[in-house]
Write a protein that holds these residues in place. Structure first.
Motif, PDB file in Angstrom:
ATOM      1  N   VAL E   4       0.865  -1.187   0.000  1.00  0.00           N
ATOM      2  CA  VAL E   4       0.000   0.000   0.000  1.00  0.00           C
ATOM      3  C   VAL E   4       0.893   1.225   0.000  1.00  0.00           C
ATOM      4  CG1 VAL E   4      -1.870   1.191   1.143  1.00  0.00           C
ATOM      5  CG2 VAL E   4      -1.710  -1.274   1.281  1.00  0.00           C
ATOM      6  N   LYS E   5       0.892   1.903  -1.103  1.00  0.00           N
ATOM      7  CA  LYS E   5       1.788   3.065  -1.236  1.00  0.00           C
ATOM      8  C   LYS E   5       1.133   4.277  -0.584  1.00  0.00           C
ATOM      9  CE  LYS E   5       5.323   1.639  -3.785  1.00  0.00           C
ATOM     10  NZ  LYS E   5       5.038   0.948  -5.054  1.00  0.00           N
ATOM     11  N   THR E   6      -0.047   4.548  -1.017  1.00  0.00           N
ATOM     12  CA  THR E   6      -0.709   5.734  -0.483  1.00  0.00           C
ATOM     13  C   THR E   6      -1.539   5.329   0.720  1.00  0.00           C
ATOM     14  OG1 THR E   6      -2.450   5.294  -2.058  1.00  0.00           O
ATOM     15  CG2 THR E   6      -0.868   6.994  -2.640  1.00  0.00           C
ATOM     16  N   ALA E   7      -1.333   6.005   1.772  1.00  0.00           N
ATOM     17  CA  ALA E   7      -2.116   5.703   2.972  1.00  0.00           C
ATOM     18  C   ALA E   7      -3.428   6.440   2.918  1.00  0.00           C
ATOM     19  CB  ALA E   7      -1.342   6.131   4.218  1.00  0.00           C
ATOM     20  N   PRO E   8      -4.509   5.713   2.809  1.00  0.00           N
ATOM     21  CA  PRO E   8      -5.787   6.413   2.747  1.00  0.00           C
ATOM     22  C   PRO E   8      -6.171   6.920   4.130  1.00  0.00           C
ATOM     23  CG  PRO E   8      -6.099   4.043   2.680  1.00  0.00           C
ATOM     24  CD  PRO E   8      -4.641   4.274   2.880  1.00  0.00           C
ATOM     25  N   LYS E  18     -10.513   8.288   1.142  1.00  0.00           N
ATOM     26  CA  LYS E  18      -9.877   8.431  -0.157  1.00  0.00           C
ATOM     27  C   LYS E  18      -9.664   7.077  -0.797  1.00  0.00           C
ATOM     28  CE  LYS E  18      -7.347  12.000   0.636  1.00  0.00           C
ATOM     29  NZ  LYS E  18      -6.095  12.522   1.166  1.00  0.00           N
ATOM     30  N   ALA E  19     -10.151   6.939  -1.977  1.00  0.00           N
ATOM     31  CA  ALA E  19      -9.981   5.668  -2.661  1.00  0.00           C
ATOM     32  C   ALA E  19      -8.668   5.657  -3.409  1.00  0.00           C
ATOM     33  CB  ALA E  19     -11.129   5.430  -3.624  1.00  0.00           C
ATOM     34  N   ALA E  20      -7.902   4.650  -3.154  1.00  0.00           N
ATOM     35  CA  ALA E  20      -6.651   4.494  -3.867  1.00  0.00           C
ATOM     36  C   ALA E  20      -6.943   3.800  -5.191  1.00  0.00           C
ATOM     37  CB  ALA E  20      -5.686   3.669  -3.030  1.00  0.00           C
ATOM     38  N   ILE E  28     -18.762   2.458   1.967  1.00  0.00           N
ATOM     39  CA  ILE E  28     -19.697   2.752   3.048  1.00  0.00           C
ATOM     40  C   ILE E  28     -19.681   4.238   3.323  1.00  0.00           C
ATOM     41  CG2 ILE E  28     -20.220   2.343   5.480  1.00  0.00           C
ATOM     42  CD1 ILE E  28     -19.034  -0.394   5.153  1.00  0.00           C
ATOM     43  N   ARG E  29     -20.867   4.849   3.303  1.00  0.00           N
ATOM     44  CA  ARG E  29     -20.948   6.292   3.506  1.00  0.00           C
ATOM     45  C   ARG E  29     -21.988   6.617   4.557  1.00  0.00           C
ATOM     46  NH1 ARG E  29     -17.161   5.627   1.309  1.00  0.00           N
ATOM     47  NH2 ARG E  29     -16.334   6.346  -0.684  1.00  0.00           N
ATOM     48  N   ASN E  45     -17.672   5.617   7.647  1.00  0.00           N
ATOM     49  CA  ASN E  45     -17.237   5.804   6.262  1.00  0.00           C
ATOM     50  C   ASN E  45     -15.952   5.040   6.034  1.00  0.00           C
ATOM     51  OD1 ASN E  45     -19.013   8.161   5.157  1.00  0.00           O
ATOM     52  ND2 ASN E  45     -18.402   8.767   7.219  1.00  0.00           N
ATOM     53  N   PHE E  46     -15.957   4.129   5.091  1.00  0.00           N
ATOM     54  CA  PHE E  46     -14.698   3.559   4.621  1.00  0.00           C
ATOM     55  C   PHE E  46     -14.962   2.723   3.385  1.00  0.00           C
ATOM     56  CE2 PHE E  46     -16.240   0.195   7.406  1.00  0.00           C
ATOM     57  CZ  PHE E  46     -15.837  -0.979   6.800  1.00  0.00           C
ATOM     58  N   ASP E  47     -13.878   2.324   2.726  1.00  0.00           N
ATOM     59  CA  ASP E  47     -13.989   1.512   1.521  1.00  0.00           C
ATOM     60  C   ASP E  47     -13.180   0.237   1.682  1.00  0.00           C
ATOM     61  OD1 ASP E  47     -15.364   3.540   0.371  1.00  0.00           O
ATOM     62  OD2 ASP E  47     -13.695   4.273  -0.844  1.00  0.00           O
ATOM     63  N   VAL E  48     -13.575  -0.772   0.965  1.00  0.00           N
ATOM     64  CA  VAL E  48     -12.744  -1.977   0.865  1.00  0.00           C
ATOM     65  C   VAL E  48     -12.588  -2.274  -0.618  1.00  0.00           C
ATOM     66  CG1 VAL E  48     -12.509  -4.406   1.456  1.00  0.00           C
ATOM     67  CG2 VAL E  48     -13.687  -2.864   3.032  1.00  0.00           C
ATOM     68  N   ARG E  49     -11.332  -2.477  -1.023  1.00  0.00           N
ATOM     69  CA  ARG E  49     -11.090  -2.726  -2.451  1.00  0.00           C
ATOM     70  C   ARG E  49     -10.995  -4.219  -2.708  1.00  0.00           C
ATOM     71  NH1 ARG E  49      -7.706   2.128  -1.629  1.00  0.00           N
ATOM     72  NH2 ARG E  49      -6.029   0.755  -0.986  1.00  0.00           N
TER      73      ARG E  49
END
Lengths: 251, 323, 287, 406, 255
Positions: E4-8, E18-20, E28-29, E45-49
């Motif tokens: 994981v390069k960019t830390a969301p 922030k979506a990488a 989830i919002r 709020n968060f995302d899972v890729r």
């Protein structure tokens, strides 16, 4: 009565349908101390707690309180001996006012709780003492508020006030800080510290910061067994505790 | 611990008690004028007996959180005892009432001790089964005269002074007894004992952890409720002049649940209102035969689905008062 | 001696009804957490259904044995969907009160149209007559009732304890939310379960019609005895319900032989004794 | 439907009822038919008795003479407390003068107490207990049609004499059953027989199997059914199922009505002996009246003796009223008047009313025909013997009625 | 391991996790949820890729389990938005959600005591193709095979129960797994085994949302962490930033 230990367990064991939730636990709680029971989720803390207050019947082992074997006593009788518990989810009487909550506890000691022919105004004589106790825990302004309408942290305080009303010798607190914000935690911690001058306290707690600051002795449970016991500083150095509590890594 | 009603949950503060006393005085005054209105006094007397019965039942469910489905056994037992004492032993009315009520009290001690071991649905089923046991016992013991019942019971002279065979005198005697019993129930709810009972219903584990033996309080409530139901049964003997299996049958237990439910479980006046409604309904709709049963069933369904607080409970909620 | 065997047979027949009804109650209680007070009324509907099938449609007993449980079961499912469903999240006692009300309505309607005495329903010709077994005289129909209910009970037990559908049912009894989260339509299962329990009651009604006449109140008193059976056995296990049902029928039969005066009360007395010794019932889990 | 509406209106009038006091002397009469409208006696009494009451009003001709006669009816569900409640309200509020029919002995005895207290009238046709004219007799009750003594001395004596000398009773557990068992026992023993046992069963029992098994085990030659209506029908059917009749024991249905025979069917009922005081096919008078009755019945049933008794008793009451010219609204007075007049109608023939309230007329021992013998619908009985009026009822010198001690 | 390069930075205030690069499988919002009257989630709020392992950390009662249950539809009263593979789940019942290919392994494992081991394993129905075969599952959990004939699921040891709980949702074909504290109360050696299993599932292409208190363990499997407190996601970082965030973790988690 001058025993060094107010509460002892010998080989305390509880089995649920083939699953050993608590196995062979030997505790000794020193009179006048704050003793903490810690451990990761599922370690058997709450089960242990329910065994001590007789809300569960142990599968094996003995519990001795003040030199008296209480292993087969009913929970209400244990409470009458001065060993009083709190609950993980705040236990108040939701539709009684704060004052009435405390009064119910005061009433118990005075023997007229079967009097169905008298007016409840006879209970007014407990009001001064009840207000005193509410003051003690900082709830004066909530005296006439129904418990259900009080904020969460205040309910915990009310629960402690109610427990204090029984003037117990020993209090068992089940995760008194569960679900609280930082501000409330500090208040309750201060309260516990203050009352510990008079009572022996055994608490189950998840929050290590709180435990570190409050307790004299800590017992670490994992998977139903006692892993270690000692003061906080020593335990943090114990590799087994670290591994059990903070988690095992690999690689 | 199951709490079936939220009516009584709203604590009766000082104002609540005052409201209730005002309502009580109005009720007493209204009832006292009945003999001058031309309303059939027999009907009102019967309704008063059921009102007392319903109030006694309500004490257990509304304040103890226990739904008994066998309360008819207390009504019927007291009825048989009183009837037998009056007719066979020829005792005075006051002694007859004492004997009947004492019989119900003794029965409530035994049945309470057994049934209090389980809660909720099981408690309801156990009380129902126990009352059926009592029913069969009365069906078979000779003194009750089985299906025939005890008939033609002399009403006698109360305290040697009041001739109970005179409808107006009987009416006032029943009314006074009802009002006194009602006050006793009201006092019980607002007594030190009532406070503990409420605490247990609100949070039983907590009450236990404070050192209250919950079962003893529930048993006490059960005995009070059973005994007062017995009083209702004894009084009813003077009105109906008979004692029969109808009063011990489970349908009677169901009716009393309905009366308390429609009036408002856990309200002080609800059971009285409920009793008058149901007794009136049975009286006026008698010509419709079994449709009365259907209507009663429908009321049950409607109350449970949409009207759980009952009539008085809804009114009280509307005015934010406790009644 | 002959009388003893005969009374035992009568006991077994009553036991069959206890078992079928308490089995249905237990299945329903497991999924819906409702004590179905209407069970007796639906049992009665089963018998009436058989009566109607015969007298209106000319369909005999054997058709009734299949059609009545289905028809009454569907009626039960409609009740569940329209009324019982609305009780979700309320105190279980409301379920008891609601089903009590439903029972009153059903019984009242039937009493209006059919009075309270019985309508005759003849024993099917294939099962008429009796056999002299030497030690007793066995009416064929009564023997059939015992054997057939035993088979139905075992089949129900097999369905619940040994099949995939049964596994869903048991799992949903323990934790309906999780079972639903696995993708199983639990509300539909609840409806079907209620239908199954009611179907068993209706089946018992059909079996009972030739013995007990078809009467609007035939289930009203029976259900109270079945409640006592359920308290004695506890509602923890399917087999427990079946065994206690039959066993209590037999005990009742024995009582009729040795001390007939107590035969009405023996089940209730046993209930008291069991409560004193083991409050959770013989096979019950703590509640 | 009309009945229901009138009952409702009557109910609403209730609350408005005022204490106007008894009218003295007018031409208004109110009849209350109190019986089992929906239960096991609904067929033998029930709505048919109401029809009989209306027929009596018509045949009395009083309405043409300016009388106003109303009929109300209610279902007492065979429960004494329900019956007394209704009766009390009828008398207090609705000013009912006469309670007619009142089957089910427990209800009848309870209502009899009340009727005496309120000085009203009961003309009982449906109840069987002979106590009504013995220890429980009152000056306000007349007992028509039949009683347990009649039944015991008809069927009981006849069967014992023909060889059935050991008896076991299946007795309905209420006043009637007890009285019938007691009276039959007396008759059986008087005829040289012996009673070897008895078992009580609840009213309205569906499954008789365990009672029948006890009877079977007793080895008695005759199993006496001291019950009535639906209970008798069930017991007879199930006796066949358990092979009791084929095993050589004989069933004696002590009280059986034509409605029961109809329900059983001749195939099951054939050969049974029974005692009745009325049968539609006895003579021209009974046939004519019964035909009229049958036409009015929804299900075209023939009248039972209870329904016939309701007609006959009311007709006699109206005759008494007619003689007085006005309704005195005084129960004891009316009953006394009725007792002075001989009874005479096409149904029961000529008879009389004894001082204890017992109506005396002949009774008949019948045997149920086999299907082959029956010539058509409702052709069910053949007459075996006629029991003369003086033998059919308790002789006056043996009556324990307190009224007779004066 | 995915690097994981960019830390969301998941920020509750702005509501923008922030979506990488890489498609968000689950978004989830402002998810809020209530148990009866009690408000337990206040805006998650968060995302899972697709293909990653995301861990929710937080103290007892912070709302981690409630978040999983809300995604799964097991809490009736909820608002906000839960999008899975482009579909909105917020109004769906849990059985429908499950049939989209989401599976949950609940806290305390949820083994049914009235079912034997085999029945427990076979209970969840197949919702789509692509599930593991029973052979593959035994390959993954060799000791389960021996215990298959055991009469009661709950007679198994804690570790075996946990294996069984995971195994049964692998059969169904769901590709998005939610595991609620799979290491709770287990011995270290078992915890290691579960860790290996999760890594293997990840390599097979499963996407995993994990709830843990044991962050040492979590750090061995997770790509990213989110911290939940008082029913909100208050912070998030990649696994590589764990050491830098140690201080914060101790404050939030009280350990």
């Amino acid at each position: 009565m001058a025993d060094e230990f107010i509460l002892e367990t010998h080989g305390l064991t509880k089995e649920f349908a083939g699953f050993l939730a608590v196995r062979d636990v030997n505790l000794k709680i020193r009179r006048g101390s704050i003793h903490a029971l810690i451990g990761p989720n599922g370690a058997g803390k709450t089960t242990c707690f329910n065994l001590l207050t007789k809300f569960l019947q142990p599968t094996a082992g003995r519990i001795v309180y003040n030199g008296k074997d209480i292993t087969s006593m009913a929970p209400a009788d244990v409470a009458r001996l001065g060993l009083v518990r709190s609950f993980q989810i705040s236990a108040v009487f939701p539709h009684l006012t704060a004052l009435e909550n405390v009064r119910v506890a005061l009433q118990r000691q005075h023997g007229d709780s079967f009097d169905f022919w008298r007016s409840k105004s006879v209970l007014d004589r407990f009001n001064p003492r009840a207000r005193e106790l509410l003051d003690d825990v900082g709830l004066s302004e909530f005296a006439d508020t129904q418990a259900v309408e009080m904020p969460y942290g205040r309910k915990r305080a009310l629960e402690i006030a109610t427990t204090l009303a029984l003037d117990p010798e020993m209090m068992l607190l089940d995760e008194p800080m569960a679900g609280m914000g930082h501000e409330d935690i500090d208040k309750i911690a201060a309260l516990i510290k203050r009352i510990s001058a008079k009572y022996t306290i055994l608490m189950v707690e998840h929050n290590l910061n709180v435990v570190a600051n409050l307790s004299d002795v800590i017992t670490v449970l994992t998977r139903g067994k006692v892993l270690a016991e000692g003061v906080y500083a020593d335990l943090t150095k114990d590799e087994r505790v670290k591994e059990a509590y903070l988690g095992a890594g690999h690689g | 611990m199951s709490v079936i009603t939220d009516n009584s949950a709203s604590a009766s503060s000082g104002r609540g008690v005052r409201d209730e006393m005002v309502a009580f005085v109005i009720m007493a005054a209204l009832l006292a004028t009945v003999p001058f209105t031309g309303i059939y006094p027999f009907f009102v007397m019967q309704a008063l007996c059921f009102a007392l019965f319903a109030c006694a039942f309500n004490l257990l469910i509304g304040y103890g959180g226990l739904l008994s489905f066998g309360h008819a056994m207390f009504l019927g037992t007291a009825g048989y005892f009183t009837a037998h004492a009056l007719k066979v032993w020829g005792v005075s009315p006051e002694l007859g009432i004492v004997i009947g009520t004492a019989g119900a009290c003794a029965l409530s001690v035994v049945t309470g001790w057994i049934s209090i071991r389980r809660q909720g649905i099981y408690f309801a089923m156990i009380t129902l089964a126990l009352s059926q046991l009592v029913f069969f016992v009365y069906l078979q013991t000779p003194f009750t005269h089985g299906e025939d019942g005890i008939q033609g019971i002399p009403q006698g002279m109360l305290f040697g002074l009041f001739d109970l065979s005179k409808p107006t005198i009987l009416y006032y005697v029943i009314l006074v007894a009802f009002l006194l019993a009602f006050l006793l129930i009201f006092r019980t709810i607002n007594s030190p004992f009532g406070e503990v009972l409420k605490a247990i219903r609100e949070n039983e584990p907590r009450a236990v952890s404070l050192g209250y033996k919950a079962d003893q309080y529930k048993l006490m409530a059960f005995i009070l409720s059973g005994t007062l139901s017995g009083l209702a049964g004894s009084l009813k003997v003077f009105v109906a002049q008979n004692a029969s299996l109808t009063d011990v049958h489970w349908t009677m237990s169901g009716e009393i649940v309905l009366m308390a439910l429609i009036g408002g479980l856990g309200t002080v006046f609800g059971p009285v209102v409920g009793a008058f409604i149901i007794v009136a309904m049975q009286q006026y709709l008698a010509g419709f035969g079994q449709w009365v049963t259907v209507i009663q069933g429908a009321i049950f369904v409607i109350c449970v689905l949409t009207f759980r607080r009952g009539i008085v409970g809804e009114i009280a909620a509307l005015f934010k008062r406790s009644l | 001696m002959q009388a003893l065997y005969a009374q035992l047979l009568v006991g077994l027949i009553n036991g069959s009804f206890y078992a079928l009804l308490s089995l249905g109650l237990a299945v329903i209680f497991g999924m819906l957490n409702i004590i179905n007070f209407a069970h007796g009324a639906l049992y009665m509907m089963g018998a009436f259904c058989a009566y109607f099938l015969l007298n209106i449609f000319g369909l005999n007993y054997w058709y009734a044995l299949i059609i009545a449980p289905i028809v009454v079961g569907i009626f039960g499912m409609v009740l569940e969907r329209t009324l019982l469903k609305q009780l979700a999240g309320l105190d279980h006692l409301y379920g008891l009160l609601l089903t009590f009300g439903i029972a009153l309505i059903i019984q009242g309607v039937f009493q209006n149209y059919f009075g309270s005495s019985g309508l005759p329903y003849a024993i099917p010709p294939q099962l008429q007559g009796g056999m002299n077994l030497g030690f007793m005289f066995l009416p064929v129909y009564r023997g059939w009732v015992v054997v057939f209910s035993l088979v139905v009970c075992i089949a129900t037990w097999y369905l619940i304890e040994r099949t995939r559908l049964g596994a869903y049912l048991r799992a949903a009894t323990e934790n309906p939310n999780l079972v639903r989260a696995f993708g199983i339509n639990v509300p539909r299962m609840i409806t079907l379960t209620y239908g199954l329990g009611i179907g068993l009651a209706a089946l018992a009604g059909v079996l009972s019609a030739p013995i007990n006449q078809v009467r609007p109140l035939m289930g009203a008193d029976l259900i109270i005895v079945v409640f006592a059976v359920v308290v004695i056995g506890g509602m923890g296990s399917i087999m427990g319900s079946i065994i206690t049902g039959f066993a209590l029928g037999v005990i009742e039969g024995l009582t009729k032989y040795f001390y007939p005066e107590a035969s009405n009360t023996v089940v209730f007395v046993l209930m008291v004794l069991v409560l004193l010794v083991k409050p959770t019932g013989l096979t019950g889990r703590a509640t | 439907m009309n009945k229901k509406i009138s009952a409702l209106m009557l109910g609403t009038a209730l609350a408005l009822a005022v204490g106007t006091g008894a009218f003295a002397g007018d031409k208004v009469v109110k009849i209350g038919v109190l019986n089992d409208m929906s239960g096991l006696y609904a067929d033998l009494a029930g709505p048919g008795s109401v029809i009989a009451a209306h027929m009596a009003i018509e045949d009395s001709g009083l309405t043409k003479k300016g009388w106003t006669i109303d009929v109300v009816s209610a279902d007492h569900q065979n429960k004494p407390d329900v019956g007394v409640n209704i009766a009390r309200q009828w008398i207090d509020v609705d000013k009912v003068d006469v309670l007619a029919d009142v089957p089910t002995s427990s209800v009848a005895l309870a209502v009899s107490n009340l009727v005496k207290e309120k000085n009203s009238i009961m003309l009982n046709s449906g109840a069987g207990s002979s106590d009504l004219t013995n220890k429980s007799c009152t000056p306000n009750t007349i007992h028509w049609t039949y009683d347990t003594y009649t039944l015991a001395h008809g069927t009981g004596t006849a069967l014992t004499k023909s060889g059935g000398n050991t008896w076991f009773f299946l007795t309905a557990d209420y006043a009637f059953g007890a009285a019938l068992e007691r009276d039959t026992t007396a008759a059986v023993e008087a005829a040289g027989g012996k009673v070897v046992g008895a078992v009580k069963h609840p009213l309205n029992t569906a499954d008789f199997s365990s009672f029948l098994l006890q009877a079977q085990a007793s080895k008695a030659k005759v199993i006496g059914l001291a019950n009535a209506g639906g209970d008798t029908v069930n017991a007879i059917k199930q006796a066949a199922e358990f092979g009791i009749t084929t095993g050589g024991q004989k069933l004696a249905s002590l009280l059986m009505f034509i409605s029961d025979v109809h329900a059983l069917g001749l195939q099951t009922a054939k050969g049974l002996n029974l005692t009745e005081t009325f049968y539609w096919d006895l003579n021209d008078g009974t046939r004519a009246w019964s035909k009229r009755f049958q036409d009015r019945m929804k299900n075209h049933a023939m009248p039972t003796m209870v329904q016939a008794g309701v007609y006959s008793s009311l007709l006699h009451y109206f005759k008494a009223l007619d003689q007085l010219g006005e309704n005195p609204h005084d129960g004891a007075k009316m009953v006394a008047k009725m007792k002075t007049m001989p009874t005479d109608d096409p149904i029961f023939g000529k008879g009389s009313i004894e001082p204890n309230g017992r109506v005396i007329h002949p009774a008949y021992l019948f045997e149920v025909k086999s299907p082959a013998e029956s010539k058509g619908p409702w052709d069910y009985y053949k007459l075996v013997a006629t029991i003369p009026a003086n033998e059919a009822f308790t002789p006056l010198d043996k009556s324990t009625c307190p009224l007779l001690k004066k | 391991m995915v690097d994981v390069k960019t830390a969301p930075n998941a920020s509750a205030a702005s509501g923008t996790a922030k979506a990488a690069p890489g498609a968000a499988l689950l978004e989830i919002r402002d998810l809020q949820a209530w148990y009866g009257e009690s408000h337990v989630l206040h805006g998650i709020n968060f995302d899972v890729r697709t293909g990653e392992v995301v861990t929710l950390l937080g103290r007892n009662g912070a709302g981690k389990t409630s978040t999983l249950k809300s995604i799964m539809g097991m809490i009736a009263k909820r608002t906000g938005s839960v999008r899975f593979d482009g579909q909105e789940l917020i109004k769906m019942h849990s059985d429908k959600i499950a049939r989209l290919g989401i599976a949950i392994c609940p806290e305390e494992r949820g083994i049914f005591s009235s079912l034997n081991v085999h029945e427990n394993l076979m209970l969840p129905p197949t919702v789509r193709s692509g599930g593991l075969s029973v052979e593959q599952i035994f390959d993954l959990f060799p000791n389960l095979k021996e215990r298959l004939s055991s009469s009661q699921g709950t007679k198994l040891s804690g570790g075996e129960q946990q294996m069984l709980a995971i195994a049964r949702i692998l059969r169904t074909g769901a590709r998005f797994l939610m595991l609620d504290e799979p290491t709770e109360g287990l011995a270290p050696v078992i915890i290691q085994q579960i860790g290996r299993t999760i890594q293997r599932l990840k390599s097979e292409g499963f996407t995993i949302l994990l709830v843990e208190q044991n962050f040492r363990f979590a750090s061995t499997v997770a790509d990213r962490f989110f911290i939940v407190e008082h029913g909100k996601v208050i912070d998030g970082f990649a696994n590589s930033e764990l050491q830098a965030n140690m201080e914060k973790l101790h404050t939030y988690l009280g350990v």
